[in-house]
Scaffold this active site. Structure first.
Site, PDB file in Angstrom:
ATOM      1  N   GLN A 179       7.941  -9.059   8.002  1.00  0.00           N
ATOM      2  CA  GLN A 179       9.153  -8.557   7.352  1.00  0.00           C
ATOM      3  C   GLN A 179       9.688  -7.291   8.016  1.00  0.00           C
ATOM      4  OE1 GLN A 179       6.908  -8.052   3.457  1.00  0.00           O
ATOM      5  NE2 GLN A 179       8.361  -6.397   3.210  1.00  0.00           N
ATOM      6  N   LYS A 207      13.691  -1.713  -7.762  1.00  0.00           N
ATOM      7  CA  LYS A 207      14.343  -0.921  -6.699  1.00  0.00           C
ATOM      8  C   LYS A 207      14.815  -1.842  -5.578  1.00  0.00           C
ATOM      9  CE  LYS A 207      12.128   1.714  -3.722  1.00  0.00           C
ATOM     10  NZ  LYS A 207      12.574   1.276  -2.386  1.00  0.00           N
ATOM     11  N   GLY A 215       5.231   4.562  -8.882  1.00  0.00           N
ATOM     12  CA  GLY A 215       5.995   3.343  -9.168  1.00  0.00           C
ATOM     13  C   GLY A 215       5.078   2.127  -9.163  1.00  0.00           C
ATOM     14  N   HIS A 216       4.188   2.057  -8.149  1.00  0.00           N
ATOM     15  CA  HIS A 216       3.234   0.944  -8.109  1.00  0.00           C
ATOM     16  C   HIS A 216       2.297   1.007  -9.323  1.00  0.00           C
ATOM     17  CE1 HIS A 216       4.022   1.421  -3.637  1.00  0.00           C
ATOM     18  NE2 HIS A 216       4.306   0.154  -3.837  1.00  0.00           N
ATOM     19  N   LEU A 243       0.403   3.664  -2.080  1.00  0.00           N
ATOM     20  CA  LEU A 243       0.769   3.503  -3.487  1.00  0.00           C
ATOM     21  C   LEU A 243       1.242   4.814  -4.107  1.00  0.00           C
ATOM     22  CD1 LEU A 243      -2.218   1.236  -4.584  1.00  0.00           C
ATOM     23  CD2 LEU A 243       0.060   0.552  -3.776  1.00  0.00           C
ATOM     24  N   GLY A 264       0.817  -1.210   0.000  1.00  0.00           N
ATOM     25  CA  GLY A 264       0.000   0.000   0.000  1.00  0.00           C
ATOM     26  C   GLY A 264       0.852   1.262   0.000  1.00  0.00           C
ATOM     27  N   GLN A 283      15.416  -8.239  -3.041  1.00  0.00           N
ATOM     28  CA  GLN A 283      14.107  -8.894  -2.886  1.00  0.00           C
ATOM     29  C   GLN A 283      13.732  -9.635  -4.176  1.00  0.00           C
ATOM     30  OE1 GLN A 283      10.438  -7.206  -0.918  1.00  0.00           O
ATOM     31  NE2 GLN A 283       9.930  -6.642  -2.999  1.00  0.00           N
ATOM     32  N   ARG A 292       8.536   5.002   1.535  1.00  0.00           N
ATOM     33  CA  ARG A 292       9.265   5.566   2.682  1.00  0.00           C
ATOM     34  C   ARG A 292       9.758   6.993   2.409  1.00  0.00           C
ATOM     35  NH1 ARG A 292      10.740  -0.162   3.679  1.00  0.00           N
ATOM     36  NH2 ARG A 292       9.928  -0.646   5.737  1.00  0.00           N
TER      37      ARG A 292
END
Ligand code: PAF
Length: 282
Positions: free
Chosen positions: A61, A149, A36-37, A33, A31, A153, A187
């Site tokens: 996480q 990014k 990028g999303h 958002l 979320g 991951q 962030r």
């Protein structure tokens, strides 16, 4: 767009989407958002007949001193953006739906999660692995899209899907950036206006270093300059800077294969990560 909070309804809705043998793409998110999303969603729409987006802030996480409580929660605004973007299903399970009482399964991937971000965030990628495995099992998409990014991951998710024989195409999508080059990230919301201006030093330092390494300058010397440059620009600390093999994430002493220059650094309340491709020139 249908917003779904329980697995039984999700199963029915997916059956409806697949009724005519059409394809489904999943975009997993936490979320808050940003563009990028939405670029991931647009790519998902190009590649599949139907798009499912998940929003789940995964407690597993986040470390005990990390920003789980503070992580931005904007369910209504997020749903409006996804509706406008033409998403078919929004999958928003509760923590109890994902981890019901008695939940006891862990996924531990060897090596890849222990370095870079994983060294500073013990258990982080185990938490990512279990939730991504669950989301992929719940939605059973033909493909799933993740931003580049979070390069580490993405590498870990590719390993997970290959090792567990999941027949799902994992698509990495290029990092989306602000006009000045800062990578889009939920962030970034933590940055004060001054920190936001200073934060651009991260992609700039990586860009300069990538060009220098491609031009043949010694890797060690180039990497050593980045920490001081970031601290001078206003970053409080640099977690890591490295040149790694793009697939195995092994540190590289020579640019003899496709590589990524990767970094994580703290500025104010935000821990920012970024990475760029570094390509052998001959
Ligand atoms: O990248 C993220 O937003 C999260 O780590 C993910 C992949 C949705 C798993 O919680």
């Amino acid at each position: 767009m249908q917003t779904i909070h329980d697995r039984a309804t999700l199963k029915d809705a997916l059956k409806g989407l697949r009724a005519r043998g059409e394809t489904v793409a999943l975009v997993p998110t936490m979320g808050a958002l940003h563009d990028g999303h939405l670029a991931l969603v647009a790519e998902a729409k190009r590649r599949a007949d139907h798009v499912v987006v998940s929003i789940f802030i995964n407690p597993r996480q986040f470390g005990p001193n990390e920003d789980f409580e503070a992580y931005p929660r904007r369910a209504d605004a997020d749903a409006a953006k996804l509706e406008a973007a033409g998403v078919d299903l929004l999958w928003m399970p509760s923590v109890d739906e994902v981890y019901p009482e008695g939940f006891a399964t862990h996924i531990r991937i060897a090596d890849l999660p222990d370095q870079l971000c994983g060294a500073a965030r013990p258990g982080h990628f185990d938490g990512v692995a279990i939730v991504v495995a669950k989301l992929l099992n719940q939605v059973r998409p033909d493909l799933a899209l993740f931003g580049e990014k979070d390069w580490q991951q993405l590498a870990i998710i590719r390993r997970l899907v290959a090792d567990l024989d999941m027949d799902i195409d994992i698509v990495g999508f290029p990092t989306q950036r602000e006009e000045d080059g800062l990578a889009l990230s939920s962030r970034n919301a933590y940055l004060t206006p001054e920190e936001r201006i200073a934060a651009v030093a991260l992609p700039r330092a990586l860009g300069t270093a990538a060009k220098a390494i491609e031009a043949g300058q010694p890797i060690d010397a180039v990497l050593r300059k980045i920490g001081p440059a970031l601290e001078k620009a206003g970053f409080a600390s640099v977690d890591y800077v490295a040149l790694v093999d793009a697939v195995t994430l092994a540190p590289l002493l020579h640019l003899d294969r496709p590589a990524r220059i990767v970094a994580a650094a703290q500025i104010g309340k935000a821990r920012l990560i970024d990475n760029l491709a570094v390509t052998p020139q001959n």
